[in-house]
Design an enzyme around this catalytic site. Structure first.
Site, PDB file in Angstrom:
ATOM      1  N   HIS A   1      29.132  54.492  22.445  1.00  0.00           N
ATOM      2  CA  HIS A   1      28.691  53.143  22.792  1.00  0.00           C
ATOM      3  C   HIS A   1      29.826  52.173  22.507  1.00  0.00           C
ATOM      4  CE1 HIS A   1      26.250  49.503  23.008  1.00  0.00           C
ATOM      5  NE2 HIS A   1      25.436  50.247  23.727  1.00  0.00           N
TER       6      HIS A   1
ATOM      7  N   GLU B   1      20.101  56.270  25.443  1.00  0.00           N
ATOM      8  CA  GLU B   1      19.761  57.067  26.625  1.00  0.00           C
ATOM      9  C   GLU B   1      19.341  58.486  26.266  1.00  0.00           C
ATOM     10  OE1 GLU B   1      19.510  55.263  29.034  1.00  0.00           O
ATOM     11  OE2 GLU B   1      21.329  54.267  29.734  1.00  0.00           O
TER      12      GLU B   1
HETATM   13  N1  ACO Z   1      31.550  62.026  25.344  1.00  0.00           N
HETATM   14  C1  ACO Z   1      32.817  62.391  25.116  1.00  0.00           C
HETATM   15  N2  ACO Z   1      33.794  61.538  24.787  1.00  0.00           N
HETATM   16  C2  ACO Z   1      33.476  60.248  24.717  1.00  0.00           C
HETATM   17  C3  ACO Z   1      32.170  59.779  24.939  1.00  0.00           C
HETATM   18  C4  ACO Z   1      31.187  60.723  25.260  1.00  0.00           C
HETATM   19  N3  ACO Z   1      29.932  60.366  25.489  1.00  0.00           N
HETATM   20  N4  ACO Z   1      32.140  58.450  24.788  1.00  0.00           N
HETATM   21  C5  ACO Z   1      33.397  58.082  24.479  1.00  0.00           C
HETATM   22  N5  ACO Z   1      34.189  59.176  24.436  1.00  0.00           N
HETATM   23  C6  ACO Z   1      35.609  59.206  24.131  1.00  0.00           C
HETATM   24  C7  ACO Z   1      36.433  58.846  25.364  1.00  0.00           C
HETATM   25  O1  ACO Z   1      36.800  59.981  26.109  1.00  0.00           O
HETATM   26  C8  ACO Z   1      37.621  58.163  24.754  1.00  0.00           C
HETATM   27  O2  ACO Z   1      38.517  59.136  24.319  1.00  0.00           O
HETATM   28  P1  ACO Z   1      40.076  59.080  24.720  1.00  0.00           P
HETATM   29  O3  ACO Z   1      40.548  57.793  24.134  1.00  0.00           O
HETATM   30  O4  ACO Z   1      40.630  60.308  24.101  1.00  0.00           O
HETATM   31  O5  ACO Z   1      40.065  59.079  26.230  1.00  0.00           O
HETATM   32  C9  ACO Z   1      37.062  57.474  23.511  1.00  0.00           C
HETATM   33  O6  ACO Z   1      35.888  58.188  23.169  1.00  0.00           O
HETATM   34  C10 ACO Z   1      36.722  56.031  23.740  1.00  0.00           C
HETATM   35  O7  ACO Z   1      35.918  55.949  24.915  1.00  0.00           O
HETATM   36  P2  ACO Z   1      35.838  54.659  25.807  1.00  0.00           P
HETATM   37  O8  ACO Z   1      35.387  55.040  27.176  1.00  0.00           O
HETATM   38  O9  ACO Z   1      37.117  53.859  25.684  1.00  0.00           O
HETATM   39  O10 ACO Z   1      34.710  53.867  25.076  1.00  0.00           O
HETATM   40  P3  ACO Z   1      33.858  52.756  25.741  1.00  0.00           P
HETATM   41  O11 ACO Z   1      33.452  51.831  24.668  1.00  0.00           O
HETATM   42  O12 ACO Z   1      34.550  52.173  26.929  1.00  0.00           O
HETATM   43  O13 ACO Z   1      32.638  53.606  26.309  1.00  0.00           O
HETATM   44  C11 ACO Z   1      30.556  54.404  26.932  1.00  0.00           C
HETATM   45  C12 ACO Z   1      31.313  53.426  26.017  1.00  0.00           C
HETATM   46  C13 ACO Z   1      30.854  54.059  28.388  1.00  0.00           C
HETATM   47  C14 ACO Z   1      29.056  54.255  26.681  1.00  0.00           C
HETATM   48  C15 ACO Z   1      31.009  55.845  26.632  1.00  0.00           C
HETATM   49  O14 ACO Z   1      30.764  56.166  25.275  1.00  0.00           O
HETATM   50  C16 ACO Z   1      30.375  56.883  27.563  1.00  0.00           C
HETATM   51  O15 ACO Z   1      30.897  57.114  28.659  1.00  0.00           O
HETATM   52  N6  ACO Z   1      29.227  57.532  27.126  1.00  0.00           N
HETATM   53  C17 ACO Z   1      28.547  58.467  27.985  1.00  0.00           C
HETATM   54  C18 ACO Z   1      27.653  57.725  28.975  1.00  0.00           C
HETATM   55  C19 ACO Z   1      26.435  57.127  28.303  1.00  0.00           C
HETATM   56  O16 ACO Z   1      25.781  57.717  27.456  1.00  0.00           O
HETATM   57  N7  ACO Z   1      26.154  55.872  28.725  1.00  0.00           N
HETATM   58  C20 ACO Z   1      25.015  55.112  28.235  1.00  0.00           C
HETATM   59  C21 ACO Z   1      25.471  54.033  27.310  1.00  0.00           C
HETATM   60  S1  ACO Z   1      24.151  53.159  26.578  1.00  0.00           S
HETATM   61  C22 ACO Z   1      23.713  51.993  27.726  1.00  0.00           C
HETATM   62  O17 ACO Z   1      24.464  51.571  28.582  1.00  0.00           O
HETATM   63  C23 ACO Z   1      22.349  51.499  27.682  1.00  0.00           C
END
Ligand code: ACO
Length: 378
Positions: A264, A319
């Site tokens: 998140h 989620e």
């Molecule tokens: N699984 C694996 N790795 C992850 C995940 C995940 N769920 N979430 C973040 N990471 C990793 C990324 O790969 C990244 O690693 P890197 O720097 O080596 O590439 C690091 O953690 C940071 O990730 P970002 O994408 O920069 O974090 P951001 O704050 O932009 O993302 C998000 C937040 C989009 C929710 C992300 O965690 C994600 O894609 N989760 C999966 C989708 C999901 O569950 N979405 C629902 C969110 S809740 C809502 O909207 C109500």
């Protein structure tokens, strides 16, 4: 018109030096709100000061929506679903049956806006009318696409019960109705997330509340925002069993995939909405048979994510447990994102009210990183 410099004048670099930029606007303060407070480090979420766990246990969606719109707590609030205006029903009937429910909902909200007087500034009545309309529209689309007639709202039912009734033609048992209402409460509001920010940007132009919510639905359609719970179901199906969990999780991460329902932008601790929904899911009469597996897979995923990303705590988000609750109340997985959008109507419209009450056009700056000024070739 300004005078052009002489053709032989020396060319000075004209681009300004880049100013600090935070990709994804992470950490940038883009407004003020009194609607909700997220303490990402401690895993706390408050709506107008009230704890989300208490609101789920003692509130209803109708009362929570009223709280968000007005700031007043009134546990006796009622919010039945609303009729679908005839032209909107015609639009829903014209959609292809394979249309995505989020596209259908966005289209319905847009069409609804064209049937309403929605003068500036938005009002609580407008917020209430749109929030009450959309469940009827989604239920009607879900029935039309499978060749069934839409069902009229029953004004004696509140919004979540009414939605299930209009979807299935049957009044849900109290436990099922209560579970969906709890889901709507945790989904109602979440500060400056991407879709809410969209709604505020649209409202800041003095556009109307239907436009703001249609734009917000478009934003929520993306899998990084609202598309995750149905993907949680897909991923758990791929995992298949707890024994395969570790191997599957490691392979998925090695392929660069994201684990849906984890991570998140704001929470570094366990998402309090996930905690509340896990309780709801475990207490449901008709829980999906894979709930226990999901609980065990969650432990494996958290352990492997902590190992892979020691620098960034990645915890369970809302989620993950939305998926079993929505499955348990009998919704098809492709309706999950649109159902989440229905819940978020209260927050989006409350933000539209808040933005309008103290409005300034939202228009940020950007660092230009293209070529210097130059002559067209030839
Ligand atoms: N699984 C694996 N790795 C992850 C995940 C995940 N769920 N979430 C973040 N990471 C990793 C990324 O790969 C990244 O690693 P890197 O720097 O080596 O590439 C690091 O953690 C940071 O990730 P970002 O994408 O920069 O974090 P951001 O704050 O932009 O993302 C998000 C937040 C989009 C929710 C992300 O965690 C994600 O894609 N989760 C999966 C989708 C999901 O569950 N979405 C629902 C969110 S809740 C809502 O909207 C109500």
């Amino acid at each position: 018109m300004t005078d052009s410099p002489p053709a032989d004048a020396p060319t000075e670099p004209t681009l300004p030096v880049a100013r600090p930029y935070s990709p994804g606007l992470e950490g940038v303060v883009a407004g003020e709100t009194s609607l909700s407070y997220i303490d990402g480090a401690a895993g706390r979420l408050l709506y107008r000061g009230y704890r989300i766990g208490d609101l789920v246990e003692r509130g209803t969606y109708a009362a929570v929506a009223h709280l968000l719109w007005t700031g007043e707590w009134d546990a006796g609030q009622r919010l039945p679903t609303a009729e679908i205006p005839r032209p909107v029903m015609d639009v829903l009937r014209a959609l292809p049956s394979e249309a995505k429910p989020m596209d259908a909902l966005r289209t319905a909200v847009s069409a609804w806006g064209s049937t309403q007087e929605l003068p500036w500034p938005p009002t609580v009545e407008q917020a209430r009318a749109l929030t009450a309309f959309s469940p009827s529209a989604l239920a009607a689309f879900a029935r039309l696409r499978s060749g069934k007639d839409p069902i009229d709202p029953d004004p004696s039912l509140d919004l979540t019960t009414g939605f299930l009734y209009q979807l299935t033609g049957e009044r849900p048992d109290p436990g099922t109705a209560r579970a969906l209402d709890a889901y709507f409460i945790v989904g109602a509001e979440h500060s400056f997330n991407a879709s809410t920010f969209t709604a505020r940007v649209i409202t800041s132009t003095r556009s109307d509340v239907a436009s703001a919510v249609a734009g917000a639905i478009g934003t929520m359609k993306g899998p990084l925002h609202g598309g995750a719970p149905s993907e949680v179901v897909d991923q758990l199906a791929q995992v298949g069993s707890v024994e395969h969990a570790e191997e599957w999780v490691r392979d998925a991460l090695a392929r660069g995939e994201r684990l849906m329902g984890f991570g998140h932008r704001v929470y570094r601790a366990y998402d309090p909405r996930a905690a509340a929904l896990r309780k709801v899911a475990e207490g449901m009469e008709h829980k999906p048979d894979w709930l226990q597996m999901a609980i065990e897979v969650e432990d494996v995923a958290l352990r492997v994510l902590a190992e892979k990303h020691p620098e960034r705590p990645l915890r369970t988000n809302v989620e993950y447990y939305a998926a079993p609750v929505l499955m348990g109340v009998g919704l098809a997985p492709d309706l999950f994102p649109a159902t989440f959008s229905l819940a978020r109507h209260a927050g989006w419209t409350a933000h539209a009210l808040e933005q309008a009450a103290n409005n300034r056009l939202i228009r940020p700056d950007v660092n230009y990183v293209g070529p210097e000024e130059r002559d067209l070739p030839g």
